[in-house]
Design an enzyme around this catalytic site. Structure first.
Site, PDB file in Angstrom:
ATOM      1  N   ARG A 222      -6.277   2.293   9.320  1.00  0.00           N
ATOM      2  CA  ARG A 222      -5.218   1.305   9.121  1.00  0.00           C
ATOM      3  C   ARG A 222      -5.665   0.302   8.073  1.00  0.00           C
ATOM      4  O   ARG A 222      -6.823  -0.138   8.057  1.00  0.00           O
ATOM      5  CB  ARG A 222      -4.898   0.586  10.433  1.00  0.00           C
ATOM      6  CG  ARG A 222      -4.000   1.409  11.355  1.00  0.00           C
ATOM      7  CD  ARG A 222      -2.602   1.499  10.747  1.00  0.00           C
ATOM      8  NE  ARG A 222      -1.651   2.254  11.545  1.00  0.00           N
ATOM      9  CZ  ARG A 222      -1.353   3.542  11.356  1.00  0.00           C
ATOM     10  NH1 ARG A 222      -1.978   4.230  10.429  1.00  0.00           N
ATOM     11  NH2 ARG A 222      -0.427   4.140  12.086  1.00  0.00           N
ATOM     12  N   GLU A 251       2.073  -2.336   2.553  1.00  0.00           N
ATOM     13  CA  GLU A 251       2.534  -1.124   1.891  1.00  0.00           C
ATOM     14  C   GLU A 251       4.051  -1.152   1.742  1.00  0.00           C
ATOM     15  O   GLU A 251       4.740  -1.719   2.606  1.00  0.00           O
ATOM     16  CB  GLU A 251       2.124   0.108   2.701  1.00  0.00           C
ATOM     17  CG  GLU A 251       0.638   0.285   2.855  1.00  0.00           C
ATOM     18  CD  GLU A 251       0.253   1.459   3.751  1.00  0.00           C
ATOM     19  OE1 GLU A 251      -0.941   1.735   3.860  1.00  0.00           O
ATOM     20  OE2 GLU A 251       1.161   2.065   4.370  1.00  0.00           O
ATOM     21  N   HIS A 270      -0.714   6.509   1.472  1.00  0.00           N
ATOM     22  CA  HIS A 270      -0.625   6.742   2.922  1.00  0.00           C
ATOM     23  C   HIS A 270      -0.187   8.187   3.170  1.00  0.00           C
ATOM     24  O   HIS A 270       0.740   8.463   3.943  1.00  0.00           O
ATOM     25  CB  HIS A 270       0.354   5.761   3.565  1.00  0.00           C
ATOM     26  CG  HIS A 270       0.062   5.515   5.023  1.00  0.00           C
ATOM     27  ND1 HIS A 270       0.205   4.282   5.614  1.00  0.00           N
ATOM     28  CD2 HIS A 270      -0.362   6.342   6.017  1.00  0.00           C
ATOM     29  CE1 HIS A 270      -0.125   4.354   6.894  1.00  0.00           C
ATOM     30  NE2 HIS A 270      -0.476   5.600   7.160  1.00  0.00           N
TER      31      HIS A 270
END
Length: 307
Positions: A222, A251, A270
């Site tokens: 994370r 993000e 991601h």
């Protein structure tokens, strides 16, 4: 954690969030023999499959929420979790995908892929010695399903894998050994595979980066577990040799974000462990079988701990 009574589960309505695609809905209907509903139910009890829990559905009718994601920090951070509601998550083959992502960057570094790519752009011919991965050490922070999958694949290439744990425990699958969080280990690679909880927010700060001794840092957990300012300082001093970041605190990163200017760093979107439709259906079905048998599903999230 108390399980929903089988009779309650048997008559619960099945709902899916807007982010759940038609293919998954059809597969859920085949798996359960129930019609999947959209929107707000006329009444409970109900089971919900989705990424977020709408505020209107946080009442007593929620029996079980199955998250289509592996990380549930955003879901739990949206407000108090409804009392008595079971929370499970989707992992699927994510560990395998993320492990391959990590291995790809490890081997690319050993084969000097970034350097050769830069030489190609300069039309420059110069030999660069390769580096063997076998015999080197990787430290993995996070020894759950994903961390163990990463460690197992690296170990299959002859890399010594060391897991970081908060308290003494047996060595998890895939690891050669485990150490306490602040125990120094000389490593070529440091992999972050941590969930985001109160205990892990900002976990990788100045002190931990200073102790890395020039290792390459890869974050597949994370983004908010990393203090980016501390990472930037460590990259400038050399205590972190390189960084590969698949996740960021915020993000998506805008084109002008300072993260794109971190030295010797590659940022990916991601994408290391994107959840597939099959993952959602397979894990939901596994949880349903375990619940029907009166067992706590292996993918149950402890809502107090956050994972």
């Amino acid at each position: 954690m108390p399980l929903p009574p089988p009779e309650l589960l048997a008559r619960a309505r099945l709902l899916a969030g807007p982010e759940v695609g038609p293919a998954v809905v059809e597969a859920l209907e085949r798996t359960t023999g129930r019609t999947v509903e959209r929107g707000r139910p006329a009444g409970g009890p109900y089971v919900y499959v989705g990424a977020t829990l709408p505020e209107a559905l946080r009442g007593d009718g929620l029996v079980w929420f199955h998250s289509v994601n592996a990380g549930t920090d955003a879901l739990l951070g949206a407000g108090p979790w409804p009392d008595g509601a079971l929370l499970t998550r989707t992992v699927g083959r994510m560990g395998e995908r993320i492990a391959q992502y990590v291995l790809a960057w490890v081997l690319a570094e050993c084969q000097s892929v970034p350097e050769f790519a830069a030489q190609h752009d300069r039309a420059e011919w110069r030999r660069i010695p390769s580096e063997l991965a076998a015999g080197q050490t990787a430290v993995v922070h996070g020894t759950g399903r994903i961390g163990s999958a990463v460690a197992g694949l690296l170990r299959s290439c002859g890399i010594r894998t060391v897991g970081v744990v908060r308290s003494p425990r047996e060595v998890p699958p895939g690891f050669d050994e485990v150490v306490a969080a602040d125990e120094p280990v000389a490593a070529r690679w440091v992999v972050a595979a941590l969930p985001l909880t109160d205990a892990t927010a900002g976990y990788f700060g100045a002190a931990r980066f200073a102790a890395m001794g020039g290792a390459t840092f890869l974050n597949v957990g994370r983004g908010a577990t990393v203090d980016l300012a501390a990472l930037e300082a460590a990259l400038h001093t050399g205590s972190v040799g390189r960084a590969v970041l698949d996740v960021l605190p915020d993000e998506p990163a805008a084109p002008g974000d300072a993260c794109w200017r971190l030295p010797r760093t590659v940022i990916t979107s991601h994408s290391a462990g994107i959840t597939a439709d099959d993952d959602i259906v397979t894990d939901f079905a596994a949880c349903l079988r375990e619940l029907t048998a009166g067992r706590v599903p292996a993918l149950t999230v402890d809502t107090g701990r956050g994972y």
